[in-house]
Design a protein around this motif. Structure first.
Motif, mmCIF file in Angstrom:
data_model
loop_
_atom_site.group_PDB
_atom_site.id
_atom_site.type_symbol
_atom_site.label_atom_id
_atom_site.label_comp_id
_atom_site.label_asym_id
_atom_site.label_seq_id
_atom_site.Cartn_x
_atom_site.Cartn_y
_atom_site.Cartn_z
ATOM 1 N N ALA A 1 0.857 -1.195 0.000
ATOM 2 C CA ALA A 1 0.000 0.000 0.000
ATOM 3 C C ALA A 1 0.891 1.242 0.000
ATOM 4 N N ALA A 2 1.949 1.185 0.795
ATOM 5 C CA ALA A 2 2.905 2.306 0.847
ATOM 6 C C ALA A 2 3.575 2.503 -0.508
ATOM 7 N N ALA A 3 3.831 1.400 -1.201
ATOM 8 C CA ALA A 3 4.454 1.495 -2.530
ATOM 9 C C ALA A 3 3.542 2.246 -3.496
ATOM 10 N N GLU A 4 2.240 2.072 -3.338
ATOM 11 C CA GLU A 4 1.274 2.748 -4.222
ATOM 12 C C GLU A 4 1.324 4.264 -4.064
ATOM 13 N N ILE A 5 1.698 4.741 -2.860
ATOM 14 C CA ILE A 5 1.683 6.196 -2.645
ATOM 15 C C ILE A 5 3.100 6.771 -2.424
ATOM 16 N N GLY A 6 4.105 5.947 -2.730
ATOM 17 C CA GLY A 6 5.486 6.443 -2.688
ATOM 18 C C GLY A 6 6.141 6.461 -1.321
ATOM 19 N N TYR A 7 5.615 5.684 -0.365
ATOM 20 C CA TYR A 7 6.196 5.645 0.988
ATOM 21 C C TYR A 7 6.884 4.311 1.273
ATOM 22 N N LEU B 1 4.862 7.310 10.975
ATOM 23 C CA LEU B 1 4.358 8.255 9.960
ATOM 24 C C LEU B 1 3.540 9.360 10.627
ATOM 25 N N SER B 2 3.432 10.475 9.954
ATOM 26 C CA SER B 2 2.579 11.551 10.476
ATOM 27 C C SER B 2 1.113 11.103 10.355
ATOM 28 N N ALA B 3 0.243 11.782 11.063
ATOM 29 C CA ALA B 3 -1.179 11.422 11.033
ATOM 30 C C ALA B 3 -1.724 11.506 9.609
ATOM 31 N N ALA B 4 -1.294 12.540 8.891
ATOM 32 C CA ALA B 4 -1.779 12.728 7.515
ATOM 33 C C ALA B 4 -1.282 11.602 6.602
ATOM 34 N N ASP B 5 -0.012 11.258 6.753
ATOM 35 C CA ASP B 5 0.547 10.179 5.927
ATOM 36 C C ASP B 5 -0.097 8.833 6.267
ATOM 37 N N MET B 6 -0.361 8.641 7.548
ATOM 38 C CA MET B 6 -0.996 7.380 7.973
ATOM 39 C C MET B 6 -2.406 7.275 7.395
ATOM 40 N N LYS B 7 -3.067 8.418 7.339
ATOM 41 C CA LYS B 7 -4.419 8.430 6.762
ATOM 42 C C LYS B 7 -4.348 8.044 5.274
ATOM 43 N N LYS B 8 -3.364 8.634 4.577
ATOM 44 C CA LYS B 8 -3.190 8.315 3.154
ATOM 45 C C LYS B 8 -2.881 6.830 2.962
ATOM 46 N N LEU B 9 -2.067 6.317 3.882
ATOM 47 C CA LEU B 9 -1.688 4.898 3.795
ATOM 48 C C LEU B 9 -2.906 3.985 3.999
ATOM 49 N N ARG B 10 -3.724 4.341 4.986
ATOM 50 C CA ARG B 10 -4.943 3.543 5.243
ATOM 51 C C ARG B 10 -5.869 3.572 4.024
ATOM 52 N N GLU B 11 -5.985 4.755 3.443
ATOM 53 C CA GLU B 11 -6.846 4.895 2.257
ATOM 54 C C GLU B 11 -6.303 4.060 1.098
ATOM 55 N N ALA B 12 -4.983 4.116 0.934
ATOM 56 C CA ALA B 12 -4.361 3.340 -0.155
ATOM 57 C C ALA B 12 -4.554 1.843 0.069
ATOM 58 N N GLU B 13 -4.410 1.427 1.319
ATOM 59 C CA GLU B 13 -4.550 0.001 1.654
ATOM 60 C C GLU B 13 -5.956 -0.492 1.301
#
Lengths: 167, 224
Positions: B117-123, B152-164
């Motif tokens: 999931a992180a790979a999808e958003i560049g993390y 991760l920051s809260a914002a990045d974690m949110k993006k990661l959850r969404e990507a997952e």
């Protein structure tokens, strides 16, 4: 009383012949094994690696975590050729007492290293016959059997030499 | 004496013949060297974020790894990080992560899902580093999300959850693809490393490689 020496003199050549045959089989088997061990260190992944075998073998030796890198590199370079030489000498039967003794010493070192890694639960490759053979109880058992064979060949060669010297 | 030597010679030739016939088949059965123009092409077909480095790099390192495997962590921390710093960042190596979650590890597939999931958003690199660095923590309690939240920051974690959630099917497909690839290559352990240079792929001895020896091999390949 007179029958005993006669019986001994008749049985002795037969026993000596059997001993020589067993020694021949033993040294050929041991020699082939050493040549095979060298071959799999130089030929793997489907092709010969005469130019870069030392990198792969060094990686395997290093995984035992026993030697400094310089020693690992040196050993990786020479060991396959030493095994090939030893295998050839054993098969040819030249200097059998010393070749079999050297093979026994080498196998003792291998087994000690393998046993140490096994007891430390290192999940590594044996490196005995090619780069991708996992170290485990079976590889230890196999190498111990080879050591027993090697010791038997060495003992046989010394005994035959001693008997010949008496004659 | 002559007869004795002829017999030894015959036995030598017989032994050599047996070896020639049997051992190539054995050694060729695993990790056969790939020599084809498609060698490099077949290395991609992965999530782009799981590849680090230049696509034009002369060497491609493909690592089949399990985030819960201690040897994979050790290989990542002691070897791969230095390879990334010294060879990937200089354009000499393209590093491809392949997921090979082992069934014996309860949470490794889930960890692979988060990494993909992180790979999808560049993390990917951040998550990979965190997963290996905190392996003892989430490996014991399975709380991967908590561990990632701490890194991760809260914002990045949110993006990661969404990507997952959003890329769930792609992530599963990517893991399945890597597993299939690993099974085709008869992988028995992790980490297993393949190095491709000049269209030729070599499998390195399993279980990881120390950086000094990896460096020597990479320098040798670059000199070729």
């Amino acid at each position: 009383m007179t029958g005993t020496p006669a019986a001994t003199s008749q049985a002795s050549p037969r026993a000596g012949g059997l001993g020589r045959r067993l020694l021949l089989i033993g040294r050929i088997a041991l020699g082939v094994t050493f040549v095979a061990a060298a071959y799999t260190k130089l030929h793997f992944n489907g092709e010969w690696h005469l130019g870069d075998y030392q990198f792969f073998f060094a990686m395997t030796i290093d995984s035992y975590k026993m030697l400094p890198i310089a020693a690992v590199e040196w050993l990786a370079r020479i060991l396959p050729w030493l095994e090939l030489l030893l295998g050839g000498v054993l098969m040819a039967g030249a200097g059998l007492r010393w070749a079999a003794s050297a093979a026994s010493a080498l196998l003792c070192v291998f087994i000690a290293a393998m046993l140490r890694a096994y007891l430390l639960h290192l999940e590594i490759n044996c490196g005995c016959f090619g780069p991708n053979e996992k170290l485990g109880g079976l590889s230890l058992l196999r190498d111990s059997s080879l050591l027993a064979l090697s010791l038997a060949v060495a003992a046989g060669a010394f005994l035959i030499r001693k008997r010949e010297a008496k004659v | 004496m002559k007869r004795h030597h002829s017999f030894a010679l015959a036995a030598f030739l017989a032994g050599a013949a047996i070896l020639a016939v049997t051992i190539p088949a054995r050694s060729g059965s695993r990790g056969a060297t790939v020599r084809s123009a498609q060698a490099r092409a077949s290395l991609s077909a992965s999530l782009p974020g799981k590849e680090i480095g230049s696509k034009d790099a002369p060497i491609v390192i493909e690592v089949f790894s399990d985030f819960e495997c201690p040897a994979c962590r050790s290989f990542y921390e002691t070897t791969l990080r230095q390879v990334i710093d010294n060879y990937v960042s200089t354009g000499k190596v393209l590093l491809i992560h392949r997921d090979f979650p082992l069934q014996m590890h309860a949470y490794s597939r889930e960890a692979a899902r988060w990494a993909d999931a992180a790979a999808e958003i560049g993390y990917f690199q951040t998550v990979e580093s965190t997963l290996f660095g905190k392996q003892d923590v989430w490996g014991a309690n399975g709380k991967i999300e908590d561990v990632l939240s701490g890194a991760l920051s809260a914002a990045d974690m949110k993006k990661l959850r969404e990507a997952e959630s959003k890329y769930s099917s792609q992530i599963e497909a990517s893991i399945a693809h890597d597993l299939d690839l690993g099974n085709q290559k008869h992988i028995l352990q992790t980490p297993t490393v393949f190095v491709t240079a000049k269209g030729k792929t070599e499998e390195l001895p399993g279980g990881g490689v120390s950086y000094p020896l990896m460096k020597q091999y990479l320098d040798y390949l670059l000199r070729q």
